[in-house]
Each structure stands twice: as C-alpha cells, then as structure tokens.
Motif scaffolding. Structure first.
Motif, PDB file in Angstrom:
ATOM      1  N   GLU A  77     -25.076  57.385  25.297  1.00 43.55           N
ATOM      2  CA  GLU A  77     -24.890  58.800  25.595  1.00 43.55           C
ATOM      3  C   GLU A  77     -23.494  59.270  25.188  1.00 43.55           C
ATOM      4  OE1 GLU A  77     -26.420  61.148  29.421  1.00 43.55           O
ATOM      5  OE2 GLU A  77     -24.573  60.038  29.832  1.00 43.55           O
ATOM      6  N   ALA A  78     -22.485  58.492  25.575  1.00 51.92           N
ATOM      7  CA  ALA A  78     -21.111  58.842  25.221  1.00 51.92           C
ATOM      8  C   ALA A  78     -20.865  58.658  23.725  1.00 51.92           C
ATOM      9  CB  ALA A  78     -20.129  57.993  26.025  1.00 51.92           C
ATOM     10  N   LEU A  79     -21.435  57.610  23.147  1.00 47.42           N
ATOM     11  CA  LEU A  79     -21.250  57.325  21.723  1.00 47.42           C
ATOM     12  C   LEU A  79     -21.774  58.470  20.863  1.00 47.42           C
ATOM     13  CD1 LEU A  79     -20.299  55.015  19.775  1.00 47.42           C
ATOM     14  CD2 LEU A  79     -22.701  54.306  19.688  1.00 47.42           C
ATOM     15  N   TRP A  94      -4.283  61.380  33.958  1.00 49.80           N
ATOM     16  CA  TRP A  94      -5.402  60.450  33.970  1.00 49.80           C
ATOM     17  C   TRP A  94      -6.688  61.221  33.696  1.00 49.80           C
ATOM     18  CZ3 TRP A  94      -5.171  55.185  34.247  1.00 49.80           C
ATOM     19  CH2 TRP A  94      -3.892  54.656  34.491  1.00 49.80           C
ATOM     20  N   ILE A  95      -7.364  60.855  32.628  1.00 51.83           N
ATOM     21  CA  ILE A  95      -8.556  61.549  32.180  1.00 51.83           C
ATOM     22  C   ILE A  95      -9.785  61.038  32.934  1.00 51.83           C
ATOM     23  CG2 ILE A  95     -10.083  61.969  30.203  1.00 51.83           C
ATOM     24  CD1 ILE A  95      -7.389  63.463  30.137  1.00 51.83           C
ATOM     25  N   GLU A  96     -10.608  61.965  33.379  1.00 50.68           N
ATOM     26  CA  GLU A  96     -11.905  61.645  33.967  1.00 50.68           C
ATOM     27  C   GLU A  96     -12.974  61.960  32.930  1.00 50.68           C
ATOM     28  OE1 GLU A  96     -12.576  63.347  37.838  1.00 50.68           O
ATOM     29  OE2 GLU A  96     -10.422  63.419  38.225  1.00 50.68           O
ATOM     30  N   PHE A  97     -13.680  60.953  32.485  1.00 45.73           N
ATOM     31  CA  PHE A  97     -14.615  61.135  31.382  1.00 45.73           C
ATOM     32  C   PHE A  97     -15.643  62.224  31.682  1.00 45.73           C
ATOM     33  CE2 PHE A  97     -18.907  60.090  29.777  1.00 45.73           C
ATOM     34  CZ  PHE A  97     -18.703  60.399  28.447  1.00 45.73           C
ATOM     35  N   ILE A 137     -14.388  65.358  29.565  1.00 49.56           N
ATOM     36  CA  ILE A 137     -14.983  65.199  28.236  1.00 49.56           C
ATOM     37  C   ILE A 137     -16.471  65.575  28.234  1.00 49.56           C
ATOM     38  CG2 ILE A 137     -15.464  63.581  26.351  1.00 49.56           C
ATOM     39  CD1 ILE A 137     -12.987  62.004  27.176  1.00 49.56           C
ATOM     40  N   TRP A 138     -17.259  64.878  29.027  1.00 49.60           N
ATOM     41  CA  TRP A 138     -18.716  65.070  28.974  1.00 49.60           C
ATOM     42  C   TRP A 138     -19.138  66.483  29.344  1.00 49.60           C
ATOM     43  CZ3 TRP A 138     -22.699  62.916  26.791  1.00 49.60           C
ATOM     44  CH2 TRP A 138     -23.980  63.290  27.194  1.00 49.60           C
ATOM     45  N   VAL A 175     -17.658  69.184  29.139  1.00 43.81           N
ATOM     46  CA  VAL A 175     -17.183  70.204  28.196  1.00 43.81           C
ATOM     47  C   VAL A 175     -17.869  70.086  26.836  1.00 43.81           C
ATOM     48  CG1 VAL A 175     -15.155  71.156  27.021  1.00 43.81           C
ATOM     49  CG2 VAL A 175     -14.950  70.281  29.353  1.00 43.81           C
ATOM     50  N   TRP A 176     -18.104  68.852  26.377  1.00 45.64           N
ATOM     51  CA  TRP A 176     -18.485  68.644  24.986  1.00 45.64           C
ATOM     52  C   TRP A 176     -19.907  68.124  24.790  1.00 45.64           C
ATOM     53  CZ3 TRP A 176     -15.483  70.564  21.300  1.00 45.64           C
ATOM     54  CH2 TRP A 176     -14.136  70.837  21.617  1.00 45.64           C
ATOM     55  N   SER A 177     -20.666  67.909  25.839  1.00 45.30           N
ATOM     56  CA  SER A 177     -22.015  67.361  25.665  1.00 45.30           C
ATOM     57  C   SER A 177     -23.035  68.408  25.232  1.00 45.30           C
ATOM     58  CB  SER A 177     -22.488  66.701  26.960  1.00 45.30           C
ATOM     59  OG  SER A 177     -22.516  67.646  28.029  1.00 45.30           O
ATOM     60  N   GLU A 178     -22.740  69.686  25.489  1.00 43.00           N
ATOM     61  CA  GLU A 178     -23.647  70.757  25.104  1.00 43.00           C
ATOM     62  C   GLU A 178     -23.157  71.413  23.809  1.00 43.00           C
ATOM     63  OE1 GLU A 178     -26.447  71.379  26.499  1.00 43.00           O
ATOM     64  OE2 GLU A 178     -26.162  69.924  28.136  1.00 43.00           O
ATOM     65  N   PRO A 179     -24.092  71.801  22.920  1.00 44.03           N
ATOM     66  CA  PRO A 179     -23.663  72.474  21.677  1.00 44.03           C
ATOM     67  C   PRO A 179     -23.025  73.813  21.971  1.00 44.03           C
ATOM     68  CG  PRO A 179     -26.056  72.592  21.945  1.00 44.03           C
ATOM     69  CD  PRO A 179     -25.538  71.650  23.011  1.00 44.03           C
ATOM     70  N   MET A 180     -22.121  74.224  21.077  1.00 42.60           N
ATOM     71  CA  MET A 180     -21.430  75.486  21.261  1.00 42.60           C
ATOM     72  C   MET A 180     -22.403  76.652  21.141  1.00 42.60           C
ATOM     73  SD  MET A 180     -18.186  77.041  19.128  1.00 42.60           S
ATOM     74  CE  MET A 180     -19.199  77.562  17.753  1.00 42.60           C
TER      75      MET A 180
END
Length: 293
Positions: free
Chosen positions: A21-23, A276-279, A283-284, A286-291
C-alpha cells in the motif's frame, strides 16, 4: 534555514499488504529500487527514505499537498549523483514571490536490529531564498552502544590504526575509563566524519586522517544538540562549517554538517529540534488520494 526530519519505520508496514500500500505511492522505477533489498528491515528503510525525501520536497515546493506541479509523490524526480552517490532533486525555476527553495538535503538511516529500539530514517534539508547559492549539508545517524558478537574492546582496538581517526581523535575516544563511554565517543566522531564527507560530496573514499574534529565530549552531547565542535582540514580550522551533534532518540546519536558560507537566512535555524514524521497522518492521509482539480 535547516529543517530536520526523522521517521521510525520499526512499527510501520509489518504486513505485505501494508508495505505494498505504501510502496504504491511511488513510481514503478522507484519501487524497484526499494524492493531490490532482500531483508525486510532494509526494504522498510529504503521505502521510508524514498517517502521522506518526497514529503520534504513537497512541503518546500508544493505546500505539503498535491498541486499542479506536484500532483502526487511519484511525480517528484529524484536522481542519484553518480560522483557522490547521493540522491538529489533539481527544483523548478523560481517563480515570482517565491520565498524559499531547497538548496540541498541529505539522508541517513540505521537499523538497530533490536525490536525495542527505533529503526530510523533521518533527513536534513537546507532551504534558503532562490537568489542564494547552493548550501551543502550532510547528516549521519549512529547507534550509541556496541551490540555485536565480538567484544567492545576488540571493536575499539580495531580503530587505533584504521586510518579513520587522527591521533588527537583517538586520544579523545579512548579517554573515558569505561568501554561503554569509549564506544559512545567513537560513534560520535564517526557520525561527524560521515556527515562532513557526505556534505563535501566525497564520501568515505577521501583521506579521513586529513579531517579532524575537536571539542567532542559526552557531557554536552548526551541529552541535547551541541554546536561547539570544530573541524580542521589538513591542520587548518574551517570556521565556515557549522557542526551539530547529539542524541536523537533512545539508542541513537546524530551529526549534521552545514557549509554556511552563503547563508541566506541570517543564521536562523542553525540548531534546533527534529520533526518526527507520522506516516499515516503526514504522508498517507495527504497523498493516498488523487488530486482533485
């Protein structure tokens, strides 16, 4: 301005579904660079590194969210410098009114091989007004203890004539009474050497004995970031290099080296804390859905 990021991948992607999923946030070409590693921990560190690099670039050049210029993380081109081996990103031409630009960044990681300790990816980025020149930066993260099969004494003695540390550095490293503290001193000096040569761009192929660090001590580095270390090259003090060394987390020290000859921010952010970043959140989500246009 110096930005510092850390990501602990130990609790992340511990099933094949989570990892895939992350990859899939990355391009097929970048995915191949991640999955070439055999061991799970190495794959997780590689995935964490690729995601963290793109997160930082997106925050500087896209406000940390999808935009016309960066619609997704896979659209961010990161190339490997053939000479230094470092990843790099060439920002687009500055636009009118643009305040900050990514000048340089560097990544380091460490697998503690202990389930009770973090498995870390760290990134330090130098940002400045577009009009300033490149500002080199290097970072390294190291353990704070020796936990391998051979004795700590054998490990320490192997560095006496290794061509890594100068006579002055060896004297400082071996000055504590206990091996535990000698190991800490060795790792602090190693982190400084690594961060400096990464910033310079030569890697460890350079003559490490020509580079000497003075002012390293456990008292100032154990619980905070310390900026009192100086670097000498061929016996000459190099004041243009700002150094930062100290504890990053339980089980880890860090070192940062910054070339400050073209400082475009008046020294702001020279020493400070880590983000400290929380994945999932950073990240997920914000960026898992298309713009959406």
């Amino acid at each position: 301005m110096l930005l510092r990021y850390a990501l602990d991948v130990a609790p992340l992607w511990n099933t094949s579904e989570e990892f895939t999923e992350a990859l899939n946030l990355l391009s097929p070409e970048t995915q191949a660079r991640v999955t070439k590693y055999h061991f799970t921990a190495d794959r997780k560190l590689a995935l964490g590194s690729q995601l963290l690099q793109r997160l930082v670039i997106s925050e500087i050049h896209s406000g940390g969210k999808p935009s016309a210029s960066i619609p997704n993380l896979s659209s961010i081109p990161i190339v490997k410098n053939e000479k230094s081996g470092r990843p790099s990103y060439s920002p687009p031409p500055a636009t009118e009114g643009q305040i900050w630009e990514l000048k340089d960044y560097n990544v380091s990681h460490h697998n503690s091989r202990s389930p009770s300790l973090p498995c870390l990816v760290v990134l330090v980025a130098r940002v400045a007004p577009p009009s300033t020149g490149r500002q080199r930066v290097g970072v390294d993260v190291v353990p704070d203890a020796y936990n391998r099969s051979e004795s700590a004494q054998t490990f320490l003695e192997s560095f006496r004539s290794s061509g890594v540390f100068t006579d002055h550095e060896i004297g400082i490293i071996f000055s504590p009474l206990r091996n535990e503290e000698k190991v800490k001193m060795l790792y602090l000096h190693w982190a400084l050497k690594e961060a400096y040569v990464k910033a310079v761009g030569t890697g460890l192929v350079t003559n490490l004995l020509a580079i000497e660090f003075r002012g390293v001590n456990l008292h100032d580095t154990e619980d905070r970031a310390y900026d009192g270390v100086e670097v000498y090259v061929d016996g000459e003090k190099r004041p243009e290099w700002k150094l930062e060394v100290g504890r990053l987390s339980r089980g880890h020290y860090f070192a940062v080296a910054v070339d400050d000859r073209d400082d475009g921010d008046g020294g702001e952010g020279d020493i400070g804390g880590w983000r400290w970043i929380e994945f999932r959140k950073d990240i997920w989500d914000v960026w898992s859905e298309p713009m959406v246009n």
